[in-house]
Design an enzyme around this catalytic site. Structure first.
Site, PDB file in Angstrom:
ATOM      1  N   LYS A  16      38.396  45.544  29.591  1.00 26.39           N
ATOM      2  CA  LYS A  16      37.705  44.410  28.654  1.00 26.39           C
ATOM      3  C   LYS A  16      38.244  44.672  27.181  1.00 26.39           C
ATOM      4  O   LYS A  16      38.443  43.631  26.710  1.00 26.39           O
ATOM      5  CB  LYS A  16      36.193  44.926  28.634  1.00 26.39           C
ATOM      6  CG  LYS A  16      35.423  44.502  29.967  1.00 26.39           C
ATOM      7  CD  LYS A  16      34.176  45.070  30.201  1.00 26.39           C
ATOM      8  CE  LYS A  16      33.499  44.592  31.538  1.00 26.39           C
ATOM      9  NZ  LYS A  16      32.186  45.418  31.815  1.00 26.39           N
TER      10      LYS A  16
ATOM     11  N   LYS B 127      37.782  40.775  35.116  1.00 28.23           N
ATOM     12  CA  LYS B 127      38.487  41.522  33.790  1.00 28.23           C
ATOM     13  C   LYS B 127      39.625  42.286  34.293  1.00 28.23           C
ATOM     14  O   LYS B 127      40.605  42.361  33.504  1.00 28.23           O
ATOM     15  CB  LYS B 127      37.473  42.375  33.031  1.00 28.23           C
ATOM     16  CG  LYS B 127      36.879  43.261  33.941  1.00 28.23           C
ATOM     17  CD  LYS B 127      35.538  42.809  34.248  1.00 28.23           C
ATOM     18  CE  LYS B 127      35.034  43.600  35.542  1.00 28.23           C
ATOM     19  NZ  LYS B 127      33.750  43.736  35.649  1.00 28.23           N
TER      20      LYS B 127
ATOM     21  N   GLY C 213      29.356  40.697  30.019  1.00 28.53           N
ATOM     22  CA  GLY C 213      28.403  39.991  30.848  1.00 28.53           C
ATOM     23  C   GLY C 213      28.295  38.644  30.423  1.00 28.53           C
ATOM     24  O   GLY C 213      28.737  37.741  29.841  1.00 28.53           O
TER      25      GLY C 213
ATOM     26  N   GLY D  73      25.213  42.623  35.769  1.00 32.68           N
ATOM     27  CA  GLY D  73      24.254  41.986  36.507  1.00 32.68           C
ATOM     28  C   GLY D  73      24.447  40.664  37.091  1.00 32.68           C
ATOM     29  O   GLY D  73      25.233  39.880  36.286  1.00 32.68           O
TER      30      GLY D  73
ATOM     31  N   ASP E  74      37.405  49.788  33.638  1.00 29.54           N
ATOM     32  CA  ASP E  74      36.564  48.650  33.296  1.00 29.54           C
ATOM     33  C   ASP E  74      36.376  48.403  31.916  1.00 29.54           C
ATOM     34  O   ASP E  74      36.858  47.290  31.397  1.00 29.54           O
ATOM     35  CB  ASP E  74      35.200  48.640  34.000  1.00 29.54           C
ATOM     36  CG  ASP E  74      34.424  47.298  33.942  1.00 29.54           C
ATOM     37  OD1 ASP E  74      34.872  46.289  34.509  1.00 29.54           O
ATOM     38  OD2 ASP E  74      33.581  47.461  32.837  1.00 29.54           O
TER      39      ASP E  74
HETATM   40  N1  HSE Z   1      30.745  47.070  36.439  1.00 30.07           N
HETATM   41  C1  HSE Z   1      30.736  46.221  35.457  1.00 30.07           C
HETATM   42  C2  HSE Z   1      29.756  46.876  34.518  1.00 30.07           C
HETATM   43  C3  HSE Z   1      30.224  44.839  35.659  1.00 30.07           C
HETATM   44  O1  HSE Z   1      29.077  47.925  34.815  1.00 30.07           O
HETATM   45  O2  HSE Z   1      29.858  46.790  33.215  1.00 30.07           O
HETATM   46  C4  HSE Z   1      30.210  44.042  34.257  1.00 30.07           C
HETATM   47  O3  HSE Z   1      31.452  43.628  34.071  1.00 30.07           O
END
Ligand code: HSE
Length: 324
Positions: free
Chosen positions: A205, A105, A134, A303, A201
């Site tokens: 997204k 991402k 995910g 995961g 993060d």
């Molecule tokens: N580090 C990210 C999370 C991994 O915890 O959602 C999945 O994109």
């Protein structure tokens, strides 16, 4: 019979999850396609790590050009993480006529236009389902079955690590550091968990979701973002006394004047709201479309295996086109 040949860039947690997904479900994958599917080369320095799965040594290389220049490789899966060298590698693979799949991402959000344009110029398929939510098939659903809608709003729990931490602090009374260590051990967190806990993060997204839903690309660095590092046990207790839970929410909405409002921040969510009951590393994405109305998607947002499932789903979709 043709074998679909794959070059894998990176065999960390998600690379291993992808490899395992293919090994575990090879029968289903190959029956769907009516052909063999093989990860033939893997760019990875750490060849000795115990991955809980047998990987033939001859598959490993430390030279990405071995993959880019192999005329037999149809699809490159990029799972290195981080913006660079991942973005450059994806662009190189596309220019060499390889279809590209990624879960990255950060790279997709940072270089969205260049990656999309380069894929188009080189007539290759670029897919990144695993980059948001995910294992939840949200991007394919927004751009496929839901394409007939004008989207009005998206609200999501898009980061498994922070949701896991907040859940463990709220439900199990864990402290922040203990819960973060747990999330890292389970393979949810980024290599540097700052991106998780600072909300970066989730902003990556949200940037991807906005580009696909509203055709409105905003670089993640321009999304107002607050993470969870200031969330204390006291704040969680205060929320509880107001019959609320604290959740890290990524939100974008089209305003009446046509502009798009967007932000990522921890919010008080009423205990009766469906988003309040999204626990551990689970993600949920609430979407409102003008024809379909409200929808909510729920599943494991982080995961190795849930993410590997989404990566392999993209590989299968691309393979169907290759084999047509
Ligand atoms: N580090 C990210 C999370 C991994 O915890 O959602 C999945 O994109």
């Amino acid at each position: 019979m043709k074998t679909i040949k794959i070059g894998l860039l990176g065999m960390g947690n998600i690379g291993t999850g992808t490899y395992k997904t293919l090994e575990m479900n090879r029968k289903e994958v190959e029956a769907t396609l009516g052909t063999k599917v093989e990860i033939v080369k893997i760019l990875e320095k750490d060849v000795d790590r115990d991955r809980g799965i047998e990987v033939p040594m001859e598959k490993f290389t430390q030279d990405p050009d071995v993959i880019f220049n192999d005329p037999e490789i149809d699809i490159v899966i990029e799972l290195l993480g981080g913006i660079e060298p991942a973005s450059t590698f994806m662009l190189t693979a596309m220019k060499n006529g390889k279809h590209v799949v990624t879960a990255n991402k950060a790279a997709v959000a940072a270089n969205y236009h260049e990656l999309m344009a380069t894929a188009k110029e080189n007539n290759i398929i670029f897919k990144f389902e695993a980059s948001v939510g995910g294992g939840i098939p949200i991007l394919g659903t927004l751009t496929g079955p839901l394409r007939a809608n004008k989207f009005e709003e998206v609200m999501g729990i898009l980061n498994g690590t922070t949701n896991y931490i907040l859940h463990m602090m709220t439900k199990e009374g864990m402290d922040y550091d203990e819960a973060l260590k747990d999330a890292q051990a389970l393979g949810f967190a980024e290599a540097d968990p700052t991106a998780d806990v600072e909300g970066i993060d989730a902003a990556n997204k949200l940037s991807i979701l906005m580009a696909l839903m509203f055709d409105h690309y905003v670089p993640p660095t321009e999304i107002p973002t607050t993470g969870i590092t200031q969330i204390t046990k006291e704040k969680i207790e205060e929320a509880r006394s107001n019959k609320c839970k604290i959740k890290l929410i990524a939100h974008a909405k089209e305003e009446e004047d046509g502009s798009i409002f967007y932000e990522v921040r921890p919010m008080y969510i009423s205990e009766t709201h469906p988003l309040a009951n999204i626990n551990k590393e689970f993600n949920a994405v609430f979407v409102k479309g003008n024809a379909v109305d409200d929808l909510m998607f729920y599943g494991k947002g982080a995961g190795p295996l849930p993410t590997g499932s989404a990566v392999m789903g993209d590989v299968i979709e691309i393979s169907k086109t290759i084999l047509r």
